[in-house]
Scaffold this motif. Structure first.
Motif, mmCIF file in Angstrom:
data_model
loop_
_atom_site.group_PDB
_atom_site.id
_atom_site.type_symbol
_atom_site.label_atom_id
_atom_site.label_comp_id
_atom_site.label_asym_id
_atom_site.label_seq_id
_atom_site.Cartn_x
_atom_site.Cartn_y
_atom_site.Cartn_z
ATOM 1 N N MET A 1 12.977 11.993 16.153
ATOM 2 C CA MET A 1 12.606 13.267 16.746
ATOM 3 C C MET A 1 12.575 14.337 15.645
ATOM 4 O O MET A 1 13.441 14.397 14.786
ATOM 5 N N ILE A 2 11.594 15.192 15.694
ATOM 6 C CA ILE A 2 11.453 16.272 14.719
ATOM 7 C C ILE A 2 12.416 17.392 15.084
ATOM 8 O O ILE A 2 12.439 17.862 16.224
ATOM 9 N N HIS A 3 13.165 17.832 14.102
ATOM 10 C CA HIS A 3 14.112 18.926 14.334
ATOM 11 C C HIS A 3 13.554 20.212 13.734
ATOM 12 O O HIS A 3 13.305 20.286 12.533
ATOM 13 N N LEU A 4 13.352 21.204 14.566
ATOM 14 C CA LEU A 4 12.876 22.506 14.112
ATOM 15 C C LEU A 4 13.760 23.565 14.744
ATOM 16 O O LEU A 4 13.786 23.712 15.965
ATOM 17 N N ASP A 5 14.476 24.279 13.917
ATOM 18 C CA ASP A 5 15.316 25.379 14.377
ATOM 19 C C ASP A 5 14.652 26.673 13.919
ATOM 20 O O ASP A 5 14.780 27.081 12.768
ATOM 21 N N ARG A 6 13.919 27.298 14.810
ATOM 22 C CA ARG A 6 13.158 28.497 14.457
ATOM 23 C C ARG A 6 14.048 29.667 14.037
ATOM 24 O O ARG A 6 13.571 30.617 13.448
ATOM 25 N N THR A 7 15.314 29.601 14.374
ATOM 26 C CA THR A 7 16.225 30.676 13.971
ATOM 27 C C THR A 7 16.686 30.517 12.536
ATOM 28 O O THR A 7 17.169 31.462 11.928
#
Length: 179
Positions: A1-7
């Protein structure tokens, strides 16, 4: 799963493509597409220059389409922002699309009419992205008023096999074909 934390992760680039459809004169619509590339980080150029964040591309294509067959009557290009001034020299590269109908095979016909070496890849990307929206907009324009069964059948035939929901052997096409 791709992890993207926009913060926590910095956005470095964004491309937006937008298409709006307007009513035209008598049986025409105006399709306006915008492509905007924005860079959100410094850019280190080969010359040693450092460019701060900026709008790399801001390009607008307007097409006047004849209804109901979606023939391109006129096309114009506006380039408010380009990375190099020489990019503006290719503003007329979409002119060969005049007379072309937006229908199945449109992208292949665009590629056949326009030599990529003599064109702007961003304008080609934009015009091919505008085609499905133009079709949707034409549908919206036609069904603002009651449509006779023959016109409706012609419109439905253009929708067949354009996606899963509109597949020829699917329940939606079957339902609407039997009205």
């Amino acid at each position: 799963m791709i992890h993207l934390d926009r913060t926590k992760q910095q956005k470095i680039h964004n491309r937006r493509i937008n298409t709006a459809i307007y009513e035209g004169q008598s049986d025409t619509i105006i399709v306006e597409g915008t492509l905007k590339d924005e860079r959100f980080c410094d850019s280190h150029m080969v010359t040693g220059e450092i460019r701060p964040p900026f709008t790399v591309h801001h390009m607008i294509v307007r097409m006047e389409l004849q209804l109901p067959d979606l023939t391109i009557l006129d096309i114009e290009v506006e380039m408010p922002s380009v990375p190099h001034e020489s990019c503006r020299e290719i503003r007329e590269c979409l002119e060969p699309l005049k007379g072309l109908c937006i229908a199945a095979g449109f992208i292949a016909r665009v590629r056949k009419r326009i030599d990529r070496k003599q064109a702007c890849t961003h304008l080609l990307t934009l015009v091919t992205a505008m085609a499905p929206a133009a079709f949707q907009g034409a549908w919206s324009a036609r069904i603002r008023q009651p449509v006779d069964p023959e016109t409706y059948a012609g419109m439905l035939s253009k929708l067949k096999n354009t996606c899963w929901a509109w597949r020829e052997d699917g329940p939606l096409v079957e339902k609407l074909t039997n009205l």
